[in-house]
Design a protein around this motif. Structure first.
Motif, PDB file in Angstrom:
ATOM      1  N   LEU A 285      11.301   4.451  -8.263  1.00  0.00           N
ATOM      2  CA  LEU A 285       9.863   4.422  -7.996  1.00  0.00           C
ATOM      3  C   LEU A 285       9.569   4.055  -6.538  1.00  0.00           C
ATOM      4  O   LEU A 285       8.635   3.309  -6.250  1.00  0.00           O
ATOM      5  N   ALA A 286      10.347   4.619  -5.627  1.00  0.00           N
ATOM      6  CA  ALA A 286      10.147   4.328  -4.206  1.00  0.00           C
ATOM      7  C   ALA A 286       8.779   4.778  -3.721  1.00  0.00           C
ATOM      8  O   ALA A 286       8.222   4.189  -2.788  1.00  0.00           O
ATOM      9  N   GLU A 287       8.215   5.812  -4.336  1.00  0.00           N
ATOM     10  CA  GLU A 287       6.924   6.316  -3.864  1.00  0.00           C
ATOM     11  C   GLU A 287       5.756   5.421  -4.262  1.00  0.00           C
ATOM     12  O   GLU A 287       4.617   5.691  -3.872  1.00  0.00           O
ATOM     13  N   THR A 288       6.030   4.358  -4.986  1.00  0.00           N
ATOM     14  CA  THR A 288       4.966   3.382  -5.243  1.00  0.00           C
ATOM     15  C   THR A 288       4.838   2.372  -4.101  1.00  0.00           C
ATOM     16  O   THR A 288       3.983   1.493  -4.155  1.00  0.00           O
ATOM     17  N   GLU A 289       5.690   2.510  -3.065  1.00  0.00           N
ATOM     18  CA  GLU A 289       5.508   1.677  -1.873  1.00  0.00           C
ATOM     19  C   GLU A 289       4.093   1.885  -1.332  1.00  0.00           C
ATOM     20  O   GLU A 289       3.616   3.018  -1.216  1.00  0.00           O
ATOM     21  N   ASN A 290       3.426   0.793  -1.018  1.00  0.00           N
ATOM     22  CA  ASN A 290       2.014   0.816  -0.620  1.00  0.00           C
ATOM     23  C   ASN A 290       1.132   1.447  -1.683  1.00  0.00           C
ATOM     24  O   ASN A 290      -0.027   1.777  -1.421  1.00  0.00           O
TER      25      ASN A 290
END
Length: 369
Positions: A285-290
């Motif tokens: 779930l790296a794209e949940t950064e920010n």
């Protein structure tokens, strides 16, 4: 995908991909913009089965490393259909790709251009410029692309070095919901081409075509119509168009099944619960950064009473919090051991999964269809 998860009950967390959806999304993009060749951005989901399915459908591939070159060739792709789109590469990697038959490269700097001329003589080259466009859902910043003036100079330099000048390329950023972003890029590309004064027969529009997550995204037809109108307005002779979709091809083809590890409250009177999943920032779930990407969630208790939650991953890292500002409500009946399905998770999940951070393994992938 749901049937596979329910019938096979694989260990969580895991990603399930449906190849039929991948094929359908590919053809939907081709139908929306038939004048453009497709170079699938392998980084979005490098599952060998996905690459093989798209190669069989006639797709080309945007590769960013020698590893992706090898992956595509192993799955039946023609090296002539590969474009080495990463402008940050070692000279030895240029030589390796050229030796394997890759003849199309992207650059944005003098050093990289010189390496291509030396190690891939006669190759086709496109110059990537930094587009001045509205911000995307997950912006790239200034890492890739050069100024318009530098792009014009690099086009001329490429011709001087004996390379085949393909033209220009740009990328508006990932998950872009504003069709005007591509209009800005096309207009800038036309101006750079005029300033360069060398033939530039192709224009690579990059990727960025969006997927509807919790918020619906404009349909591909709207983006295609804006691109088509901009090309007609700014180019007296339309260039050969290319696109590099990733998310638009694979996002809706994936479901990420996770399991609730713990539900807790930070104080006895706190209305907000913390829901800890067995998947987090470092395992898919790296794209949940920010909190850039807000996924849709499904649980076994949907439809019952719910309440506000903060959602976090399982690691001993304070940054492994998935959603704390984006408002999510989950059922009050949710307990440890329940499944939480993360929908439209086919893009940039398994490919971003780290190697055993805190001892948690990379995200397993199961393929159906």
């Amino acid at each position: 995908m749901r049937a596979y998860l329910d019938e096979r009950a694989p260990a969580t967390p895991c990603l399930v991909l449906d190849l039929a959806t991948v094929r359908a999304n590919y053809h939907r993009l081709r139908a929306a913009l038939p004048e453009a060749g497709v170079l699938y951005a392998v980084k979005a989901n490098p599952a060998p089965e996905v690459v093989a399915a798209l190669a069989a459908e006639g797709s080309g591939f945007d590769v960013a490393s020698t590893g992706e070159v090898d992956l595509c060739l192993a799955q039946g792709a023609d090296p002539a259909d590969l474009s080495y789109g990463n402008p940050i590469k070692k000279a030895v990697d240029v030589a390796y790709a050229h030796a394997r038959g890759v003849r199309r490269f992207t650059t944005d700097s003098d050093g990289d251009l010189e390496a291509i001329a030396e190690h891939a003589p006669g190759a086709r080259v496109a110059v990537r410029f930094l587009v001045d466009a509205p911000a995307s859902g997950t912006p790239f910043g200034a890492k890739f692309g050069c100024s318009p003036a530098t792009a014009a100079r690099l086009l001329r330099r490429a011709a001087e070095l004996g390379l085949r000048v393909d033209g220009l390329c740009f990328h508006v950023g990932s998950q872009h919901t504003d069709p005007a972003a591509w209009v800005a890029g096309v207009e800038q590309a036309a101006a750079i081409t005029r300033a360069a004064g060398v033939p530039a027969p192709a224009l690579n529009l990059g990727g960025g075509f969006p997927t509807g997550y919790r918020t619906p995204a404009p349909p591909l037809d709207e983006h295609a119509a804006a691109i088509r109108a901009a090309v007609a307005e700014h180019f007296p002779t339309p260039p050969r168009l290319w696109v590099e979709p990733g998310r638009a091809v694979v996002a809706t083809a994936g479901v990420l099944r996770s399991e609730v590890v713990l539900v807790s409250r930070k104080s006895d009177g706190d209305e907000r619960r913390w829901v800890y999943l067995d998947v987090g920032r470092y395992s898919g779930l790296a794209e949940t950064e920010n909190e850039y990407i807000a996924y849709r969630l499904r649980t076994p208790h949907d439809g019952g009473p719910d309440g506000p939650v903060t959602i976090a991953g399982p690691t001993c890292d304070g940054d492994d919090v998935i959603y704390q500002r984006t408002p999510y409500r989950l059922p009050l009946a949710l307990r440890a051991g329940d499944h939480v399905d993360i929908l439209d998770a086919g893009a940039y999940t398994a490919s971003y999964s780290s190697v055993s951070f805190n001892g948690f393994p990379p995200l397993p992938v199961h393929v159906v269809g």
